[in-house]
Structure formats: C-alpha cells, structure tokens
Design an enzyme around this catalytic site. Structure first.
Site, short mmCIF file in Angstrom:
data_model
loop_
_atom_site.label_atom_id
_atom_site.label_comp_id
_atom_site.label_asym_id
_atom_site.label_seq_id
_atom_site.Cartn_x
_atom_site.Cartn_y
_atom_site.Cartn_z
N ASP A 110 4.34 -10.27 6.35
CA ASP A 110 3.70 -11.34 5.57
C ASP A 110 4.64 -11.91 4.50
O ASP A 110 4.41 -13.01 4.00
CB ASP A 110 2.43 -10.83 4.88
CG ASP A 110 1.34 -10.44 5.87
OD1 ASP A 110 1.58 -10.57 7.09
OD2 ASP A 110 0.26 -10.02 5.43
N ARG A 168 4.07 -8.89 15.67
CA ARG A 168 4.64 -7.67 15.09
C ARG A 168 5.52 -6.91 16.08
O ARG A 168 6.22 -5.97 15.69
CB ARG A 168 3.50 -6.76 14.61
CG ARG A 168 2.75 -7.28 13.43
CD ARG A 168 2.63 -6.24 12.34
NE ARG A 168 2.08 -5.01 12.81
CZ ARG A 168 0.90 -4.50 12.44
NH1 ARG A 168 0.15 -5.18 11.60
NH2 ARG A 168 0.51 -3.35 12.88
N GLU A 222 -4.67 -16.10 9.08
CA GLU A 222 -5.92 -15.32 9.22
C GLU A 222 -6.72 -15.25 7.92
O GLU A 222 -7.94 -15.08 7.95
CB GLU A 222 -5.60 -13.90 9.72
CG GLU A 222 -4.71 -13.12 8.76
CD GLU A 222 -4.26 -11.77 9.28
OE1 GLU A 222 -4.67 -11.36 10.37
OE2 GLU A 222 -3.47 -11.13 8.57
N GLY A 250 0.83 -1.20 0.00
CA GLY A 250 0.00 0.00 0.00
C GLY A 250 0.86 1.26 0.00
O GLY A 250 0.62 2.21 -0.76
N HIS A 287 -0.98 -9.26 17.30
CA HIS A 287 0.12 -8.31 17.15
C HIS A 287 1.36 -8.68 17.95
O HIS A 287 2.38 -7.98 17.84
CB HIS A 287 -0.38 -6.90 17.49
CG HIS A 287 -1.41 -6.44 16.50
ND1 HIS A 287 -2.72 -6.86 16.56
CD2 HIS A 287 -1.30 -5.67 15.39
CE1 HIS A 287 -3.38 -6.33 15.53
NE2 HIS A 287 -2.55 -5.61 14.82
O1 F6P Z 1 0.29 -6.82 6.41
C1 F6P Z 1 0.80 -7.02 7.63
C2 F6P Z 1 -0.24 -7.35 8.66
O2 F6P Z 1 0.50 -7.69 9.76
C3 F6P Z 1 -1.25 -8.43 8.25
O3 F6P Z 1 -0.75 -9.72 8.35
C4 F6P Z 1 -2.40 -8.14 9.18
O4 F6P Z 1 -3.62 -8.56 8.64
C5 F6P Z 1 -2.38 -6.66 9.27
O5 F6P Z 1 -1.06 -6.25 9.02
C6 F6P Z 1 -2.90 -6.13 10.58
O6 F6P Z 1 -2.83 -4.75 10.57
P1 F6P Z 1 -3.39 -3.79 11.72
O7 F6P Z 1 -2.19 -3.08 12.26
O8 F6P Z 1 -4.33 -2.87 11.01
O9 F6P Z 1 -4.07 -4.62 12.76
#
Ligand code: F6P
Length: 358
Positions: A140, A285, A235, A117, A282
């Site tokens: 991803d 992440r 997911e 994006g 998360h």
């Molecule tokens: O694209 C990366 C990602 O971690 C996806 O795997 C996940 O669906 C999305 O971001 C979640 O994003 P957000 O921060 O909006 O929850």
C-alpha cells in the site's frame, strides 16, 4: 561460534521479501553473523520454535520469487493492530515464550520485516528487552516514516497490466469496466496504477466520491466520442453519501473488498450501460518482484544487518531522499502516509482528464 541474527517476515506478503532475505543472508555473512529465519511470522518464535538457516545456499535463486520463503501470517498470537490506529497488546506470556526460544537459539537480535502492525509488535518486543530492527513492508506504500516500501512497484505493475487488458475488451464491447485494487486507507496503488494504465476515473479512500460525478465523467467521454470507460476503485474508497465496504474479523486486521461491485451496480442502474467489475485482489501481491523492488529489497536487507552491526536497536530502515537511512520504530508506527487530495499526484491525474469522482 559466530553471533546469530534472527529474521522473520510478518503480515501480508509482497514481492521483494525474498530479495530482503537474500540481502540479509549475504550481508550478514560478510560481517561474520549467522542468520536464523523464523517461520510463519512471529508464530515461529513460539515453543518449540520453527526456523531454518538463512545463508548463501538457502537463499540462492530466491530473488525472482514472489512471497517469502519463511512464510508469514497476519493472524496469530502477536497481532498488535486490529483497526486503523487501534493497538492491541501482545500478552506478556507470549513475549516471554519468544524470549526463551530466542535465548535457546542464541539469537542476539531480531530483524522484523513487516508493515505497520508488525512494527507495533516489534516495538513491544523491543520494550520487553528483545533487540529488534524493523524493515518496512507494505504494497500500500502508506507508511509515513519511509518514502517508499518494496512491493508497491510490483503491485502497481499488476494494476497497469490489468488495465491494459481491460482496455481492449472495454473498447470492443463499449463497456464501463471497473478494476478494484488494494489500498485500505491510502489510494497510492489506485492513483499510480490508474495514471499509468490510462484510467478515466480513479476512486481513492482520501477523496469521497459522488456517483453523479463519475457518471458525468463517463458522459463527457461519450460526448467526445469515447464510448467506453475504465474506472479504478481502491478497496477503501467510500461514497460521500454512504459507507465503504469493510468487515471486522476476529483477532486480525479489518478486511476490505467489495466496493468495486457496489459502484459497478450503481453506475449500471443509473446509466443503463453495460458495466463490469474485476477485483484484482491478491494477484497484486503475488508473482516476481519488479527490478525496483528487487533493488530496494536488497538495500533494505543489507541496511538492516548494518544497523545490527552498529547496534542501532529499536530502529527501522527507512527510504528518504533516495538514501536508505533509519528512524526509531517508535516514530514509525501508527503514522500513515495518505494521498494528499490537493497534492501533485492528484493534480496530475486531474490535468490528464482523470476524474477523482468529486
Ligand atoms: O496492507 C496490505 C494489503 O495488501 C491491503 O491492501 C489489503 O487490504 C490486505 O493487505 C489484504 O490482506 P489479506 O492477506 O488478509 O487478504
């Protein structure tokens, strides 16, 4: 006065972003550039402009930190992607405002660290006359134009850690344990994490699953004396008969999440076995980047500065054949790298008795 580079991090955060920023700051200094970091993604480009200097001092000690010291967002005025493959146009007024702030701050070129994006936005800025360099980022790992993105290895490490923990409680209670992991369109995190974490079933978006096949795999394990099972669900996974779990949001990308609980309920109903679902969310992440992501992030940051030095504007850093190279941003956007259902990774999973639910 030294020429000035701008940098921003955009889209979902991931481990390794700070390694990129540190790499940019140090490499830029060596080439006699100053660096201005814009805050909160592209939003920092809007009047009055939100930024901070990135230099040896402000980037000192940030490498082990997850997230991004610049902040980020996957919402706001510059969102250029809403659904898979759907492009939105950033308004000319917003772009004009960003240009004004960049000119006021004497920023000659902008490094954009982000996913598909954000690269779509970068392309629109480049076409509007802002010199941009892209640095690809997504946990991803689904961008076709680069063999690997930083953040992926750290995300997989979280999945493996979670599976190791679920393993012991699953065996103690003789339960079926599901772990829902990220991966909207691509099942790389589920596949790599599932193989390394010893999962018995892995469900990915690229292979539609059949509940009876999952249950057969669980029963087969029982016949062989294993009374528990670990199932990893991406997911974006979707049953052959029916729908995945996704919802649209206003002005942002589609939101995924929830399929793990749906699958768990269905398995429990069909088998009568105790079934539990954990959504890793998360946690994948956050936290410190792995060694690999620190190195890849540093290499990507350094390469981005070199590309500015070489005036290769409109390019995106790309990892190919163990080398950090570059490709046109235009060639990189909108091309997702999905798991090939008949590829070597899926075959490896099948060969170690992992069911893909098909
Ligand atoms: O694209 C990366 C990602 O971690 C996806 O795997 C996940 O669906 C999305 O971001 C979640 O994003 P957000 O921060 O909006 O929850």
């Amino acid at each position: 006065m030294r020429p000035r580079i701008g940098v921003l991090t955009s889209g979902g955060d991931c481990p390794g972003l700070n390694a990129v920023l540190r790499g940019i700051a140090l490499a830029a200094d060596k080439l006699d550039f100053d660096v201005l970091g814009f805050l909160d993604g592209f939003e920092g480009l809007l009047p009055p402009g939100k930024f901070m200097p990135l230099n040896r001092r402000t980037t000192s000690g940030i490498m082990p930190r997850g997230g991004t010291i610049l902040g980020t967002t996957n919402r706001g005025h510059f969102v250029a992607k809403v659904g898979a493959g759907e492009k939105a146009v950033v308004s000319p007024e917003v772009i004009a405002n960003a240009k004004r702030i960049l000119a006021e701050q004497r920023v000659e070129a902008l490094i954009i660290v982000g996913g598909d994006g954000s690269m779509t936005t970068a392309l629109q800025l480049q076409e509007a006359g802002i010199d941009c360099i892209g640095v690809p980022k997504t946990i991803d790992n689904d961008l076709e134009a680069t063999a690997m993105t930083f953040g992926f290895d750290s995300a997989v490490a979280s999945v493996v850690d979670a599976l190791d923990r679920l393993h012991t409680t699953a065996t103690s209670h003789k339960r079926i344990m599901l772990l829902e992991v990220m991966g909207r369109h691509a099942g790389w995190i589920a596949l790599h994490g599932g193989i390394a974490g010893g999962a018995h079933v892995i469900l990915i978006p690229e292979i539609r699953f059949d509940y009876e096949k999952i249950i057969n795999a669980v029963r087969m394990r029982e016949v062989r004396g294993s009374v528990y099972s670990l199932i990893v669900v991406a997911e974006g996974a979707c049953p052959a008969q029916g729908q995945g779990v996704m919802r649209r949001t206003d002005g942002a990308e589609d939101r995924y999440g929830g399929i793990g609980n749906v699958v768990a309920a269905e398995i429990a109903a069909r088998t009568g076995k105790e079934t539990r679902c954990t959504v890793l969310g998360h946690l994948q992440r956050g936290g410190a980047p792995t060694t690999l992501d620190r190195i890849l992030g540093t290499r990507f940051g350094v390469k981005a500065v070199n590309l500015i030095h070489e005036r290769q504007f409109g390019s995106m850093v790309s990892y190919q054949n163990y080398q950090v190279r570059h490709v046109p941003i235009a060639d990189a956007v909108n091309r997702l790298r999905l798991v090939p259902p008949d590829g070597e990774m899926v075959q490896t999973a099948r060969d170690v008795e992992i069911s893909l639910g098909d």
